[in-house]
Design an enzyme around this catalytic site. Sequence first.
Site, PDB file in Angstrom:
ATOM      1  N   ALA A 169       0.859  -1.185   0.000  1.00  0.00           N
ATOM      2  CA  ALA A 169       0.000   0.000   0.000  1.00  0.00           C
ATOM      3  C   ALA A 169       0.896   1.237   0.000  1.00  0.00           C
ATOM      4  O   ALA A 169       2.066   1.159   0.366  1.00  0.00           O
ATOM      5  CB  ALA A 169      -0.867  -0.018   1.252  1.00  0.00           C
ATOM      6  N   GLY A 176       0.337  -5.086   0.429  1.00  0.00           N
ATOM      7  CA  GLY A 176      -0.805  -5.025  -0.482  1.00  0.00           C
ATOM      8  C   GLY A 176      -0.483  -5.548  -1.874  1.00  0.00           C
ATOM      9  O   GLY A 176      -1.391  -5.956  -2.613  1.00  0.00           O
ATOM     10  N   GLU A 201      -0.816  -9.218  -1.520  1.00  0.00           N
ATOM     11  CA  GLU A 201      -2.242  -9.488  -1.300  1.00  0.00           C
ATOM     12  C   GLU A 201      -3.031  -9.377  -2.611  1.00  0.00           C
ATOM     13  O   GLU A 201      -3.970 -10.132  -2.851  1.00  0.00           O
ATOM     14  CB  GLU A 201      -2.803  -8.517  -0.244  1.00  0.00           C
ATOM     15  CG  GLU A 201      -2.263  -8.818   1.146  1.00  0.00           C
ATOM     16  CD  GLU A 201      -2.629  -7.766   2.175  1.00  0.00           C
ATOM     17  OE1 GLU A 201      -2.398  -6.570   1.912  1.00  0.00           O
ATOM     18  OE2 GLU A 201      -3.161  -8.131   3.238  1.00  0.00           O
ATOM     19  N   GLU A 206       3.887  -5.786   6.905  1.00  0.00           N
ATOM     20  CA  GLU A 206       3.090  -4.748   7.563  1.00  0.00           C
ATOM     21  C   GLU A 206       3.430  -4.581   9.034  1.00  0.00           C
ATOM     22  O   GLU A 206       3.360  -3.480   9.590  1.00  0.00           O
ATOM     23  CB  GLU A 206       1.589  -5.069   7.429  1.00  0.00           C
ATOM     24  CG  GLU A 206       0.996  -4.802   6.056  1.00  0.00           C
ATOM     25  CD  GLU A 206       1.185  -5.955   5.066  1.00  0.00           C
ATOM     26  OE1 GLU A 206       1.999  -6.865   5.337  1.00  0.00           O
ATOM     27  OE2 GLU A 206       0.501  -5.937   4.024  1.00  0.00           O
TER      28      GLU A 206
HETATM   29  N1  3HC Z   1       4.627   3.577   0.201  1.00  0.00           N
HETATM   30  C1  3HC Z   1       5.143   4.789  -0.061  1.00  0.00           C
HETATM   31  N2  3HC Z   1       6.453   4.998  -0.310  1.00  0.00           N
HETATM   32  C2  3HC Z   1       7.250   3.935  -0.312  1.00  0.00           C
HETATM   33  C3  3HC Z   1       6.778   2.642  -0.048  1.00  0.00           C
HETATM   34  C4  3HC Z   1       5.391   2.476   0.211  1.00  0.00           C
HETATM   35  N3  3HC Z   1       4.857   1.276   0.458  1.00  0.00           N
HETATM   36  N4  3HC Z   1       7.808   1.782  -0.105  1.00  0.00           N
HETATM   37  C5  3HC Z   1       8.893   2.510  -0.404  1.00  0.00           C
HETATM   38  N5  3HC Z   1       8.560   3.808  -0.533  1.00  0.00           N
HETATM   39  C6  3HC Z   1       9.449   4.914  -0.911  1.00  0.00           C
HETATM   40  C7  3HC Z   1      10.550   5.151   0.126  1.00  0.00           C
HETATM   41  O1  3HC Z   1      10.117   6.013   1.126  1.00  0.00           O
HETATM   42  C8  3HC Z   1      11.642   5.749  -0.731  1.00  0.00           C
HETATM   43  O2  3HC Z   1      11.306   7.092  -0.944  1.00  0.00           O
HETATM   44  P1  3HC Z   1      12.460   8.185  -1.128  1.00  0.00           P
HETATM   45  O3  3HC Z   1      13.228   7.762  -2.335  1.00  0.00           O
HETATM   46  O4  3HC Z   1      11.714   9.455  -1.275  1.00  0.00           O
HETATM   47  O5  3HC Z   1      13.287   8.120   0.122  1.00  0.00           O
HETATM   48  C9  3HC Z   1      11.479   5.027  -2.067  1.00  0.00           C
HETATM   49  O6  3HC Z   1      10.151   4.505  -2.069  1.00  0.00           O
HETATM   50  C10 3HC Z   1      12.440   3.861  -2.239  1.00  0.00           C
HETATM   51  O7  3HC Z   1      12.376   3.038  -1.100  1.00  0.00           O
HETATM   52  P2  3HC Z   1      13.698   2.428  -0.445  1.00  0.00           P
HETATM   53  O8  3HC Z   1      14.731   3.464  -0.277  1.00  0.00           O
HETATM   54  O9  3HC Z   1      13.258   1.679   0.761  1.00  0.00           O
HETATM   55  O10 3HC Z   1      14.158   1.441  -1.615  1.00  0.00           O
HETATM   56  P3  3HC Z   1      14.778   0.009  -1.536  1.00  0.00           P
HETATM   57  O11 3HC Z   1      15.022  -0.408  -2.912  1.00  0.00           O
HETATM   58  O12 3HC Z   1      15.902  -0.023  -0.549  1.00  0.00           O
HETATM   59  O13 3HC Z   1      13.631  -0.936  -0.922  1.00  0.00           O
HETATM   60  C11 3HC Z   1      11.408  -1.829  -0.716  1.00  0.00           C
HETATM   61  C12 3HC Z   1      12.445  -1.147  -1.633  1.00  0.00           C
HETATM   62  C13 3HC Z   1      11.899  -3.218  -0.328  1.00  0.00           C
HETATM   63  C14 3HC Z   1      10.125  -1.905  -1.456  1.00  0.00           C
HETATM   64  C15 3HC Z   1      11.261  -0.982   0.566  1.00  0.00           C
HETATM   65  O14 3HC Z   1      11.019   0.357   0.205  1.00  0.00           O
HETATM   66  C16 3HC Z   1      10.151  -1.405   1.470  1.00  0.00           C
HETATM   67  O15 3HC Z   1      10.320  -2.317   2.255  1.00  0.00           O
HETATM   68  N6  3HC Z   1       8.989  -0.715   1.389  1.00  0.00           N
HETATM   69  C17 3HC Z   1       7.893  -0.932   2.275  1.00  0.00           C
HETATM   70  C18 3HC Z   1       7.136  -2.170   1.928  1.00  0.00           C
HETATM   71  C19 3HC Z   1       5.959  -2.334   2.846  1.00  0.00           C
HETATM   72  O16 3HC Z   1       6.047  -2.122   4.046  1.00  0.00           O
HETATM   73  N7  3HC Z   1       4.821  -2.729   2.299  1.00  0.00           N
HETATM   74  C20 3HC Z   1       3.635  -2.874   3.068  1.00  0.00           C
HETATM   75  C21 3HC Z   1       2.912  -1.568   3.113  1.00  0.00           C
HETATM   76  S1  3HC Z   1       1.514  -1.603   4.179  1.00  0.00           S
HETATM   77  C22 3HC Z   1       0.344  -2.454   3.306  1.00  0.00           C
HETATM   78  O17 3HC Z   1       0.596  -2.918   2.239  1.00  0.00           O
HETATM   79  C23 3HC Z   1      -0.992  -2.561   3.972  1.00  0.00           C
HETATM   80  C24 3HC Z   1      -1.867  -3.536   3.302  1.00  0.00           C
HETATM   81  O18 3HC Z   1      -1.762  -4.785   3.921  1.00  0.00           O
HETATM   82  C25 3HC Z   1      -3.291  -3.087   3.374  1.00  0.00           C
END
Ligand code: 3HC
Length: 693
Positions: free
Chosen positions: A66, A105, A108, A128
Amino acid sequence: MTAITDMVDLETRDAVAVVSVDNPPVNALSAGVRTGLYEAVTRADADDAVKAVLIICKGRTFIAGADIREFGKPPKGTPGPKVQAAIEGASKPVISAIHGTALGGGLETALCCHYRVAVSSAQFGLPEVKLGLLPGGGGTQRLPRVVGVQKSLEMMISGDRVDADFALACGLIDEIVDDLMEGGLAFAKKVADEGRPLVKVRDATGKIEEARKDPELFATFRKSIARKTRGFEAPEDIVQCVEDAVSKSFDEGIQGERERFVGLVSGQQSAAQRYYFFAERQANKIPNLPKDLALIPVNTVGIIGAGTMGGGIAMNFLNAGISVIIVETAQEALDRGLAVVSKNYERSASRGRITMDDVEQRMAKLTPTLNMEDISSCDLVVEAVFENMDLKKEIFTRLDSFMKEGAILASNTSALNLNEIASVTKRPEMVIGHHYFSPANVMKLLEVVRGDKTSDAVLATTMALSKKIGKVAAVSGVCPGFIGNRMLAQRGVQAQKMIFEGPMPWDVDDVLYDFGFPMGPFAMGDLAGLDIGWDKSKSRGETVRDRLCEMDRRGQKTGAGYYNYDSQTRAKSPEPMVEELIKEFSEKIGKARREFSKEEILQRCIYPMINEGAKILEEGMSYRPSDIDVVWVNGYGWPVYRGGPMFYADSIGLDNVMARLKEFQKQDGDDFWEPAALINKLVTEGKGFKDIT
Ligand code: 3HC
């Protein structure tokens, strides 16, 4: 090709509708993606010329979750459940083609597709929990049905990813393809041509029924995670959702998941953890760097000192495939250091974290030497010797005499004046602080110390390198103790003072433990050794610590310190004699002892840290408040679900913090409590640390 939204395109190739998501950098499931997916899939489903639908992403990854920035804001775009229902309920096969990381997400969404293919480098996870959340898009109900209940719990509680081989073996994906688009298209056509069924994960029952046979499964699992998840709300909610998956219908499970997700996403823990997610990424960014700045290639690293610290530091580089030359002054110390590194790696291999091949490869990249000049052609040197200014100056003088031009000279000092160290060289612009935390191969934080003359290239290279070696870096300017130890010292002052006024060391430790720290200052002192910096020949029993060391109660290593330690279990218990000793000191210095509430103990420990953090900002020793939080969460065990000291200050209200500082000042008559000018300013303006840009 038709643009459905600015983030999603649709085109039909050989009777397969290709739905492409393009939302850089990580294809987060933002409103535009959700709406685009819904419209595209619905349109393709209604198109008689389409036999199958392929969901694929452009750029570096499949949907990585998400859009975290959307949480807490008014909902926009097509709701997630509606998108999922359109995919899962489509009348023709929907396939996702996965590369990069299918997370949260994203996974999912893929689990709602009838089939999934992936390239071999793809990874899958529901992280998450790291954001204080649970998978709220059906993940808690669908993942157990595919990977099994136990494995799904492990994945969701750790947030760890699994690779494509594992995914294929357990049915999370149906095929590994060489080329994402061509492989995806071929698979989609095959499914359509063979008239394969529209497989819905929600209907799978086998793994759920298997779990029902083990009535102890959840109790055992809860026990296994209790220590790691202490204080966190999300893990228990996740477990409850999976219990629902086993005991209730799919729809009831989804309902429970939704309710718990809403509770978590609106709570304080998730707000803190989401803030922290961005804080960590922000901390790696150096303001005002020239865009075209060239980084210094770092392929070989010299490490001076093969002790606990030097060895641990070496492992970070070896793990990243970077060659290391490690220097000691005596063969015995060198052998010992190497043996520790090798043993650490073997232990990791025995636990299945790395293979024996990895151990060999890493050790092969480690060269020991007794001759410091052997490192002269290294790209980076990290000095990790005893914390003594004269010794460090002597080493940097020598390094300056033989290191190649362009080498980065780093000191692992934890508190000394880096500018003074740099001043003995003719190249202070190449000198930087790399403050690693012990054990250096485990602890995530790298506190990077920017000297007054450190060049942009050296700083930027260090930040990039920190990522490569798996560290989270934050920058501090040169001040005593830098960010972390400078603030820790303030907490220490109050903890020591307080025990003469009322609470015992275990009362202080208990409050900080309950707050979420792994341990309080007195237990930490016992762990580190009370005799660090203590000199037997000069000890005159003037402090509690002197008296304890004189009694040979030097901490855990002698089985006793502030606490007694069980020789078998190492469990700690308070010692009545220490209590008497402290009371004796109270009397000697004329302090009347009184009752303290837990709240007061906490405030006395935490508020001086917040005040010091403000001074650090005021002096320009930290780029931003969130960097301070990154230091504390990664280096000192501050509970991430409270964001860090600066986030915490905002969450309780900076005006409240200031009012309390003033009360303590009045009560104590001590300038120690004078609120920092920055706090005064922010409170006057009705702002918090979050408003500093
Ligand atoms: N939403 C918004 N921004 C995000 C994001 C997300 N889910 N994931 C990454 N970003 C942004 C980062 O803030 C960063 O922004 P910046 O360049 O302005 O600093 C940019 O994307 C790149 O991210 P990373 O520096 O972390 O890049 P990496 O290549 O090192 O890692 C990644 C990529 C593995 C995808 C890592 O960013 C990550 O783990 N992201 C989060 C994944 C996550 O937690 N997903 C679950 C979200 S909650 C959800 O899905 C709820 C659902 O169940 C309803």
